[in-house]
Scaffold this active site. Structure first.
Site, short mmCIF file in Angstrom:
data_model
loop_
_atom_site.label_atom_id
_atom_site.label_comp_id
_atom_site.label_asym_id
_atom_site.label_seq_id
_atom_site.Cartn_x
_atom_site.Cartn_y
_atom_site.Cartn_z
N GLY A 159 28.87 40.05 42.92
CA GLY A 159 28.31 41.33 43.31
C GLY A 159 27.01 41.60 42.57
N ILE A 161 26.36 42.63 39.56
CA ILE A 161 26.26 42.09 38.20
C ILE A 161 26.12 40.58 38.24
CG2 ILE A 161 27.44 41.83 35.98
CD1 ILE A 161 28.80 44.54 36.54
N THR A 242 32.87 39.81 30.75
CA THR A 242 32.48 41.22 30.68
C THR A 242 33.22 42.04 31.73
OG1 THR A 242 30.63 40.89 32.21
CG2 THR A 242 30.16 40.66 29.85
N ARG A 244 37.29 42.30 32.85
CA ARG A 244 38.49 42.90 32.28
C ARG A 244 39.25 41.81 31.55
NH1 ARG A 244 36.14 46.92 33.07
NH2 ARG A 244 36.88 48.88 34.00
N GLU A 273 43.03 47.39 24.74
CA GLU A 273 41.89 48.06 24.13
C GLU A 273 42.30 49.47 23.71
OE1 GLU A 273 38.48 48.01 26.69
OE2 GLU A 273 38.48 45.83 26.90
N HIS A 292 33.61 46.25 24.26
CA HIS A 292 33.47 46.76 25.64
C HIS A 292 32.20 47.61 25.78
CE1 HIS A 292 36.02 47.81 29.42
NE2 HIS A 292 34.73 47.72 29.73
N ALA A 294 29.09 46.20 26.96
CA ALA A 294 28.05 45.60 27.81
C ALA A 294 27.46 46.62 28.77
CB ALA A 294 28.62 44.41 28.58
#
Length: 334
Positions: A159, A161, A242, A244, A273, A292, A294
């Site tokens: 996508g 990213i 980056t 999950r 997390e 987390h 990024a």
């Protein structure tokens, strides 16, 4: 007549700045901030007409929370990932859930490229050694310090990213970019960089030197990078996550890093997390760890919240945002 209530489950410190810039142009409403206490949260949700999800993803909107939100028209989550919300149960309730895709694409893509370079250059390890007074210039190449140009890059999820990663790495001289995505089929991206779509995750891992993960967490993608796919990446291979934490089998990844059957990993996300206190990654020299962040650049955060507020404003005006993720086709009418 009372104003419709937007309940923010995101902390005030996250929302306040973007909200102050936008609220005057929004349809009339009242903004409230929810409690982090589960019992009080249920009471807050019962009074909400629209819900802003938790940007930190720490406060979960599970089936019990969604049942409490019995007058809400929509949930808008201020990030692309929405696994902190039970979207299936929301759909059963007729409650649309919208996300905010693409707002942090640049920030995440930049981090992924930085991390891939850091792993290929043994940056973390050599930083630690140099601080400790060691000088390993001669040994560096033998220990596995590589150019990124000429390497094969595999991108899992193509996508906004994933394509941003491809564009940036192409500028570094990478001329072989593979990707796997069930929904995207292109042979080049903006700027003309050539890319190749492969037919399976296994093929991607077999052929790539660096695998960068940009998939949402779904039942189909959970542990999609398993022990066998890690083996395929190989001893000189690098994995960057980056997306999950649970997209990767973390037990298998940890074992591979300890055994050296994979060169290095850069992890911005984890199955559990926040990662606080003693943890198993801390003693590994071949892993780059990040909390987390990024997609937490100043610019990304502003864009995510701004996009979510635009979607909430659309809902206030009776329009369904385009980014609904759970196939509900209208605002819930009560």
């Amino acid at each position: 007549m009372p104003l419709p209530v937007i309940l923010s489950t995101s902390p005030r410190s996250i929302v306040e700045g973007p909200y102050q810039r936008r609220h005057a142009s929004m349809s009339p409403h009242e903004l409230r901030y929810s409690s982090r206490d589960p019992k009080q949260l249920a009471r807050d949700l019962a009074e909400a007409d629209l819900i802003l999800g938790d940007w930190t993803a720490e406060l979960k909107l599970d089936r019990h929370a969604l049942d409490a939100a019995n007058r809400s028209r929509i949930v808008v989550h201020p990030t692309a990932g929405y696994d902190s919300i039970d979207v299936t149960h929301a759909a059963a309730l007729g409650l649309p859930v919208a996300n905010t895709p693409g707002a942090n694409a640049r920030g995440v893509a930049e981090w992924a490229v930085m991390a891939a370079l850091a792993c290929l250059k043994n940056l973390t390890l050599n930083h630690q050694r140099t601080r400790a007074g060691e000088w390993r210039m001669v040994e560096a190449s033998a220990e596995g310090v590589y150019d990124v140009g000429g390497r094969t890059i595999g991108i899992l999820g193509f996508g906004a990213i994933g394509q941003g990663v491809a564009r940036r790495l192409h500028a570094f001289g990478v001329d072989r970019i593979l990707y796997f995505d069930a929904f995207v089929d292109v042979d080049s991206i903006d700027g003309g960089a050539p890319v190749e779509r492969v037919q399976s995750v296994a093929e991607l891992c077999e052929r790539a030197d660096v695998v960068s993960i940009h998939l949402p967490l779904t039942p189909e993608t959970r542990h999609i990078v398993d022990a066998e796919n890690l083996r395929r990446i190989g001893t000189d291979g690098v994995i960057v996550n980056t997306a999950r934490g649970q997209v990767v089998d973390e037990d298998a990844l940890h074992a591979a890093l300890v055994a050296g059957t994979i060169k290095a990993a850069a992890l911005d996300v984890f199955s559990d997390e926040p990662l606080i206190g003693a943890h198993r990654w801390a003693d590994l020299e071949n892993v780059l760890l990040s909390p987390h962040l990024a997609g937490s650049t100043h610019e990304s955060k502003q864009q995510m919240l701004d996009g979510a507020l635009r979607s909430l404003d659309a809902a206030l005006r009776g329009d369904l945002p385009r980014s609904v993720v759970n196939q509900v086709t209208s605002l819930r009418l009560l």
